[in-house]
Design a protein around this motif. Structure first.
Motif, PDB file in Angstrom:
ATOM      1  N   THR A   1       0.822  -1.211   0.000  1.00  0.00           N
ATOM      2  CA  THR A   1       0.000   0.000   0.000  1.00  0.00           C
ATOM      3  C   THR A   1       0.856   1.262   0.000  1.00  0.00           C
ATOM      4  O   THR A   1       0.480   2.261  -0.606  1.00  0.00           O
ATOM      5  CB  THR A   1      -0.975   0.026   1.191  1.00  0.00           C
ATOM      6  N   ILE A   2       2.002   1.229   0.653  1.00  0.00           N
ATOM      7  CA  ILE A   2       2.917   2.374   0.610  1.00  0.00           C
ATOM      8  C   ILE A   2       3.436   2.576  -0.808  1.00  0.00           C
ATOM      9  O   ILE A   2       3.546   3.707  -1.287  1.00  0.00           O
ATOM     10  CB  ILE A   2       4.073   2.187   1.612  1.00  0.00           C
ATOM     11  N   LEU A   3       3.747   1.485  -1.511  1.00  0.00           N
ATOM     12  CA  LEU A   3       4.205   1.596  -2.897  1.00  0.00           C
ATOM     13  C   LEU A   3       3.116   2.167  -3.798  1.00  0.00           C
ATOM     14  O   LEU A   3       3.393   2.994  -4.675  1.00  0.00           O
ATOM     15  CB  LEU A   3       4.661   0.239  -3.424  1.00  0.00           C
ATOM     16  N   ILE A   4       1.882   1.746  -3.586  1.00  0.00           N
ATOM     17  CA  ILE A   4       0.764   2.284  -4.366  1.00  0.00           C
ATOM     18  C   ILE A   4       0.598   3.773  -4.084  1.00  0.00           C
ATOM     19  O   ILE A   4       0.414   4.578  -5.007  1.00  0.00           O
ATOM     20  CB  ILE A   4      -0.526   1.503  -4.062  1.00  0.00           C
ATOM     21  N   ALA A   5       0.666   4.147  -2.808  1.00  0.00           N
ATOM     22  CA  ALA A   5       0.524   5.556  -2.436  1.00  0.00           C
ATOM     23  C   ALA A   5       1.649   6.395  -3.029  1.00  0.00           C
ATOM     24  O   ALA A   5       1.404   7.485  -3.557  1.00  0.00           O
ATOM     25  CB  ALA A   5       0.497   5.695  -0.919  1.00  0.00           C
ATOM     26  N   CYS A   6       2.873   5.898  -2.969  1.00  0.00           N
ATOM     27  CA  CYS A   6       4.007   6.632  -3.545  1.00  0.00           C
ATOM     28  C   CYS A   6       3.869   6.760  -5.056  1.00  0.00           C
ATOM     29  O   CYS A   6       4.202   7.804  -5.629  1.00  0.00           O
ATOM     30  CB  CYS A   6       5.318   5.949  -3.189  1.00  0.00           C
ATOM     31  N   GLY A   7       3.366   5.730  -5.702  1.00  0.00           N
ATOM     32  CA  GLY A   7       3.138   5.789  -7.141  1.00  0.00           C
ATOM     33  C   GLY A   7       2.097   6.831  -7.511  1.00  0.00           C
ATOM     34  O   GLY A   7       2.256   7.581  -8.480  1.00  0.00           O
ATOM     35  N   LEU A   8       1.015   6.888  -6.747  1.00  0.00           N
ATOM     36  CA  LEU A   8      -0.017   7.891  -7.007  1.00  0.00           C
ATOM     37  C   LEU A   8       0.507   9.300  -6.759  1.00  0.00           C
ATOM     38  O   LEU A   8       0.215  10.227  -7.529  1.00  0.00           O
ATOM     39  CB  LEU A   8      -1.240   7.625  -6.125  1.00  0.00           C
ATOM     40  N   LEU A   9       1.273   9.481  -5.696  1.00  0.00           N
ATOM     41  CA  LEU A   9       1.839  10.796  -5.405  1.00  0.00           C
ATOM     42  C   LEU A   9       2.829  11.216  -6.489  1.00  0.00           C
ATOM     43  O   LEU A   9       2.856  12.386  -6.897  1.00  0.00           O
ATOM     44  CB  LEU A   9       2.505  10.794  -4.035  1.00  0.00           C
ATOM     45  N   TYR A  10       3.644  10.278  -6.951  1.00  0.00           N
ATOM     46  CA  TYR A  10       4.593  10.586  -8.018  1.00  0.00           C
ATOM     47  C   TYR A  10       3.862  10.956  -9.299  1.00  0.00           C
ATOM     48  O   TYR A  10       4.224  11.918  -9.983  1.00  0.00           O
ATOM     49  CB  TYR A  10       5.536   9.412  -8.260  1.00  0.00           C
ATOM     50  N   TYR A  11       2.833  10.197  -9.630  1.00  0.00           N
ATOM     51  CA  TYR A  11       2.050  10.487 -10.838  1.00  0.00           C
ATOM     52  C   TYR A  11       1.435  11.881 -10.754  1.00  0.00           C
ATOM     53  O   TYR A  11       1.471  12.638 -11.725  1.00  0.00           O
ATOM     54  CB  TYR A  11       0.958   9.425 -11.021  1.00  0.00           C
ATOM     55  N   ALA A  12       0.884  12.219  -9.594  1.00  0.00           N
ATOM     56  CA  ALA A  12       0.221  13.517  -9.440  1.00  0.00           C
ATOM     57  C   ALA A  12       1.213  14.665  -9.559  1.00  0.00           C
ATOM     58  O   ALA A  12       0.932  15.668 -10.215  1.00  0.00           O
ATOM     59  CB  ALA A  12      -0.501  13.578  -8.096  1.00  0.00           C
ATOM     60  N   THR A  13       2.360  14.531  -8.919  1.00  0.00           N
ATOM     61  CA  THR A  13       3.321  15.632  -8.957  1.00  0.00           C
ATOM     62  C   THR A  13       4.070  15.714 -10.280  1.00  0.00           C
ATOM     63  O   THR A  13       4.484  16.792 -10.690  1.00  0.00           O
ATOM     64  CB  THR A  13       4.330  15.523  -7.806  1.00  0.00           C
ATOM     65  N   ALA A  14       4.247  14.587 -10.955  1.00  0.00           N
ATOM     66  CA  ALA A  14       4.996  14.591 -12.204  1.00  0.00           C
ATOM     67  C   ALA A  14       4.163  15.076 -13.385  1.00  0.00           C
ATOM     68  O   ALA A  14       4.706  15.672 -14.324  1.00  0.00           O
ATOM     69  CB  ALA A  14       5.536  13.192 -12.503  1.00  0.00           C
ATOM     70  N   THR A  15       2.865  14.835 -13.365  1.00  0.00           N
ATOM     71  CA  THR A  15       2.052  15.187 -14.526  1.00  0.00           C
ATOM     72  C   THR A  15       1.382  16.550 -14.410  1.00  0.00           C
ATOM     73  O   THR A  15       0.923  17.066 -15.425  1.00  0.00           O
ATOM     74  CB  THR A  15       0.973  14.124 -14.783  1.00  0.00           C
ATOM     75  N   LYS A  16       1.308  17.122 -13.224  1.00  0.00           N
ATOM     76  CA  LYS A  16       0.718  18.455 -13.100  1.00  0.00           C
ATOM     77  C   LYS A  16       1.786  19.502 -13.395  1.00  0.00           C
ATOM     78  O   LYS A  16       2.844  19.493 -12.780  1.00  0.00           O
ATOM     79  CB  LYS A  16       0.155  18.698 -11.711  1.00  0.00           C
ATOM     80  N   PRO A  17       1.517  20.387 -14.334  1.00  0.00           N
ATOM     81  CA  PRO A  17       2.494  21.446 -14.624  1.00  0.00           C
ATOM     82  C   PRO A  17       2.695  22.343 -13.403  1.00  0.00           C
ATOM     83  O   PRO A  17       1.740  22.850 -12.833  1.00  0.00           O
ATOM     84  CB  PRO A  17       1.859  22.233 -15.776  1.00  0.00           C
ATOM     85  N   GLY A  18       3.914  22.500 -12.969  1.00  0.00           N
ATOM     86  CA  GLY A  18       4.211  23.319 -11.806  1.00  0.00           C
ATOM     87  C   GLY A  18       4.169  22.554 -10.503  1.00  0.00           C
ATOM     88  O   GLY A  18       4.633  23.049  -9.487  1.00  0.00           O
ATOM     89  N   GLY A  19       3.620  21.356 -10.504  1.00  0.00           N
ATOM     90  CA  GLY A  19       3.551  20.538  -9.296  1.00  0.00           C
ATOM     91  C   GLY A  19       2.604  21.099  -8.252  1.00  0.00           C
ATOM     92  O   GLY A  19       1.716  21.894  -8.547  1.00  0.00           O
ATOM     93  N   TYR A  20       2.775  20.661  -7.039  1.00  0.00           N
ATOM     94  CA  TYR A  20       1.948  21.092  -5.909  1.00  0.00           C
ATOM     95  C   TYR A  20       2.835  21.725  -4.853  1.00  0.00           C
ATOM     96  O   TYR A  20       3.994  21.360  -4.702  1.00  0.00           O
ATOM     97  CB  TYR A  20       1.217  19.906  -5.275  1.00  0.00           C
ATOM     98  N   GLN A  21       2.265  22.647  -4.114  1.00  0.00           N
ATOM     99  CA  GLN A  21       2.933  23.200  -2.951  1.00  0.00           C
ATOM    100  C   GLN A  21       2.152  22.763  -1.722  1.00  0.00           C
ATOM    101  O   GLN A  21       0.965  22.428  -1.802  1.00  0.00           O
ATOM    102  CB  GLN A  21       2.995  24.724  -3.021  1.00  0.00           C
ATOM    103  N   ILE A  22       2.812  22.778  -0.569  1.00  0.00           N
ATOM    104  CA  ILE A  22       2.191  22.293   0.667  1.00  0.00           C
ATOM    105  C   ILE A  22       0.923  23.068   0.996  1.00  0.00           C
ATOM    106  O   ILE A  22      -0.073  22.482   1.423  1.00  0.00           O
ATOM    107  CB  ILE A  22       3.202  22.387   1.836  1.00  0.00           C
TER     108      ILE A  22
END
Length: 73
Positions: A37-58
């Motif tokens: 589940t940690i690997l799945i969560a890390c994969g989703l987080l990586y996908y979200a930050t890598a594909t959104k232009p500009g990424g996310y801020q806290i």
């Protein structure tokens, strides 16, 4: 999949896997399901930050969380 949804799913899955990890460690078992589940969560987080232009801020995360909740509920 929407990047906002992937970010929120990754955060929720990662947060929910912490009690599972703690339970496995306290029972002296190997945390196999928790690691998955940690690997799945890390994969989703990586996908979200890598594909959104500009990424996310806290400081954007609470707004994204409630916009996703508002969209689906």
């Amino acid at each position: 999949m929407d990047t906002d949804l992937a970010l929120i799913l990754g955060l929720v899955i990662g947060g929910l896997s912490i009690p599972s990890i703690m339970s496995a460690i306290s029972d002296r078992r190997s945390p196999r399901a928790s690691a998955l589940t940690i690997l799945i969560a890390c994969g989703l987080l990586y996908y979200a930050t890598a594909t959104k232009p500009g990424g996310y801020q806290i400081d954007q995360i609470p707004n994204v969380f409630f916009s996703v909740l508002g969209r689906y509920f």
